[in-house]
Design a protein around this motif. Structure first.
Motif, PDB file in Angstrom:
ATOM      1  N   GLN A 306      22.207  35.224 -89.034  1.00 55.61           N
ATOM      2  CA  GLN A 306      20.991  35.388 -89.858  1.00 55.61           C
ATOM      3  C   GLN A 306      19.986  36.350 -89.212  1.00 55.61           C
ATOM      4  O   GLN A 306      19.058  36.809 -89.864  1.00 55.61           O
ATOM      5  N   PHE A 307      20.162  36.607 -87.917  1.00 57.95           N
ATOM      6  CA  PHE A 307      19.203  37.486 -87.223  1.00 57.95           C
ATOM      7  C   PHE A 307      19.632  38.943 -87.423  1.00 57.95           C
ATOM      8  O   PHE A 307      20.608  39.401 -86.830  1.00 57.95           O
ATOM      9  N   GLU A 334      13.094  36.862 -71.577  1.00 64.41           N
ATOM     10  CA  GLU A 334      12.172  36.029 -72.363  1.00 64.41           C
ATOM     11  C   GLU A 334      12.791  34.632 -72.573  1.00 64.41           C
ATOM     12  O   GLU A 334      12.100  33.616 -72.435  1.00 64.41           O
ATOM     13  N   LEU A 335      14.080  34.614 -72.869  1.00 63.02           N
ATOM     14  CA  LEU A 335      14.778  33.336 -73.062  1.00 63.02           C
ATOM     15  C   LEU A 335      14.691  32.478 -71.810  1.00 63.02           C
ATOM     16  O   LEU A 335      14.464  31.274 -71.872  1.00 63.02           O
ATOM     17  N   LYS A 370      15.158  27.959 -79.720  1.00 66.39           N
ATOM     18  CA  LYS A 370      14.572  28.708 -78.609  1.00 66.39           C
ATOM     19  C   LYS A 370      14.903  30.190 -78.759  1.00 66.39           C
ATOM     20  O   LYS A 370      14.072  31.057 -78.466  1.00 66.39           O
ATOM     21  N   PHE A 371      16.114  30.483 -79.201  1.00 63.90           N
ATOM     22  CA  PHE A 371      16.495  31.877 -79.416  1.00 63.90           C
ATOM     23  C   PHE A 371      15.582  32.502 -80.474  1.00 63.90           C
ATOM     24  O   PHE A 371      15.075  33.607 -80.306  1.00 63.90           O
ATOM     25  N   GLY A 372      15.360  31.748 -81.561  1.00 66.76           N
ATOM     26  CA  GLY A 372      14.504  32.241 -82.642  1.00 66.76           C
ATOM     27  C   GLY A 372      13.097  32.561 -82.141  1.00 66.76           C
ATOM     28  O   GLY A 372      12.524  33.600 -82.483  1.00 66.76           O
ATOM     29  N   GLN A 376      11.463  36.300 -82.017  1.00 69.15           N
ATOM     30  CA  GLN A 376      10.215  36.625 -82.728  1.00 69.15           C
ATOM     31  C   GLN A 376       9.212  37.284 -81.797  1.00 69.15           C
ATOM     32  O   GLN A 376       8.546  38.260 -82.163  1.00 69.15           O
ATOM     33  N   THR A 377       9.091  36.752 -80.572  1.00 67.69           N
ATOM     34  CA  THR A 377       8.140  37.318 -79.600  1.00 67.69           C
ATOM     35  C   THR A 377       8.480  38.778 -79.312  1.00 67.69           C
ATOM     36  O   THR A 377       7.600  39.649 -79.346  1.00 67.69           O
TER      37      THR A 377
END
Ligand SMILES: Cc1ncc(COP(=O)(O)O)c(C=O)c1O
Length: 388
Positions: A306-307, A334-335, A370-372, A376-377
């Motif tokens: 979906q990404f 970031e993750l 968490k990935f989402g 987004q960030t």
């Protein structure tokens, strides 16, 4: 004495682990989608594993390979059954590179030839011929340079045919991963693996299936090479085999005959390593972890597709590569730093997911959330920079 500084390190010290989770010395909890580099197969500190290794240590930790060791025979029996290769023979050693070195040696002894075909993007280890077969000039020291390796493009059946028609009589072995790990989660096609099998049969060469990273159930099948229906002559295994205990081996087809002194090792197959390896196979079987890997993989890849920013999702089972665009290069950091999720990487921009095969749907869901958030960030910061 100081440590020899060979790795760029994250400023994190892990001192506790359970299942798919690890904790640092400050008490922060992380989701381990990296499995300590595809090593954690049944989950960190699995109770059955801890019990079996502890019980063995209390009995005897080590004796040399000069005497009978029933636990080695028990492991060979169990591994033959779980891997679907009951007629193969097992040689035990300590690491993936060592397994591949022994595979090369055995192939060369068996054929009385010197050349090994290896492919672009391949990683086979850091020692002697294993590093020469690895496609990374930077880690090949002058002493490892050799003209015994023939490098061909990965998944290119025509190049393979041409090579065999010219040099077939010199080729001792062809080695390939079923899914290249360090090479960025590139899956070998069925056609390619079938062609290797055919050419090795025609020209009397040995087919070595490097299953160090893609094997031991990670792909959803015991060997990822199994998807193509081929049977290799030698399978090298390590990483997930001991769930963190250093143990490795080669599974050798019945037509390859041993003689005393051909191969050997001091530590390989020691009772502690065998106890760890047996515990892994017992849990793999009792908890249906290969089926779990397939089911969780489907859930993860369906959701991740979906990404729109992910360029490509590759892999099989719980060996998944997310090919990211260069501008999302900071997503992995970031993750880790903001979301507390360990992942692996492959150059230039692939995030590698190599979690425990016991990862639950709920834990996969935590990862997706968490990935989402991390996605987004990074996405927002790109928009800000480009004024979008
Ligand atoms: C496919 C493959 N083969 C061999 C190796 C070498 O294994 P080890 O580091 O245990 O020597 C690795 C390590 O990453 C690997 O991924």
């Amino acid at each position: 004495m100081k440590l020899f500084d060979v790795y760029p390190l994250q400023d994190i010290t892990i001192d506790k682990a359970r299942g798919a989770w690890v904790w640092d010395t400050a008490g922060r909890k992380y989701l381990d989608m990296y499995g300590g580099h595809a090593v954690i197969s049944i989950g960190h500190t699995h109770p059955h594993y801890v019990k079996r290794v502890t019980a063995q240590l209390k009995k005897i930790g080590f004796y040399s390979n000069s005497v009978h060791m029933p636990i080695q025979e028990e492991l060979a029996e169990k591994l033959g059954k779980v891997s679907g290769k009951p007629d193969f023979q097992l040689f035990l050693c300590n690491s993936g590179a060592e397994a591949n070195e022994n595979a090369f040696k055995l192939a060369s002894f068996a054929t009385d030839r010197k050349k090994v075909v290896a492919f672009t993007g391949a990683f086979h280890g850091r020692t002697s011929l294993a590093v020469a077969a690895t496609d990374n000039a930077k880690i090949v020291a002058p002493v490892n340079e050799t003209d015994h390796i023939i490098r061909l493009p990965f998944n290119d059946t025509e190049a393979l045919k041409q090579c065999f028609s010219k040099q077939g009589k010199e080729i001792a072995a062809v080695i390939t991963e079923g899914i290249q790990g360090v090479g960025g989660i590139q899956v070998a096609t069925d056609k390619f693996l079938q062609q290797i099998r055919k050419l090795c049969d025609t020209h009397g060469a040995v087919f070595i299936a490097d299953s160090v990273q893609c094997g031991y159930g990670r792909s959803g099948r015991f060997f990822s090479h199994d998807f193509s229906g081929v049977r290799a002559d030698i399978y090298s295994v390590a990483k997930g085999m001991g769930n963190g205990f250093p143990v490795a081996g080669i599974l050798v087809a019945p037509h390859l005959k041993p003689w005393h002194g051909m191969l050997g090792t001091t530590f390989g197959g020691n009772p502690l390593a065998c106890a760890a390896a047996l515990a892994v196979l017992e849990v793999l079987e009792n908890e249906n972890l290969m089926e779990n890997a397939t089911a969780i993989s489907k859930y993860l890849t369906d959701e991740l597709s979906q990404f729109s920013g992910i360029r490509e999702i590759r892999g099989q089972g719980l060996m998944i590569g997310l090919d990211m665009p260069a501008e999302m290069g900071s997503l992995r950091q970031e993750l880790l730093s903001k979301q507390g999720v360990f992942t692996g990487e492959a150059k230039p921009n692939v995030i590698r997911l190599l979690p425990s095969l016991a990862l639950t749907r709920q834990e996969a869901g935590v990862f997706l959330k968490k990935f989402g958030a991390a996605y987004q960030t990074i996405h927002k910061s790109i928009l800000t920079q480009t004024g979008g």
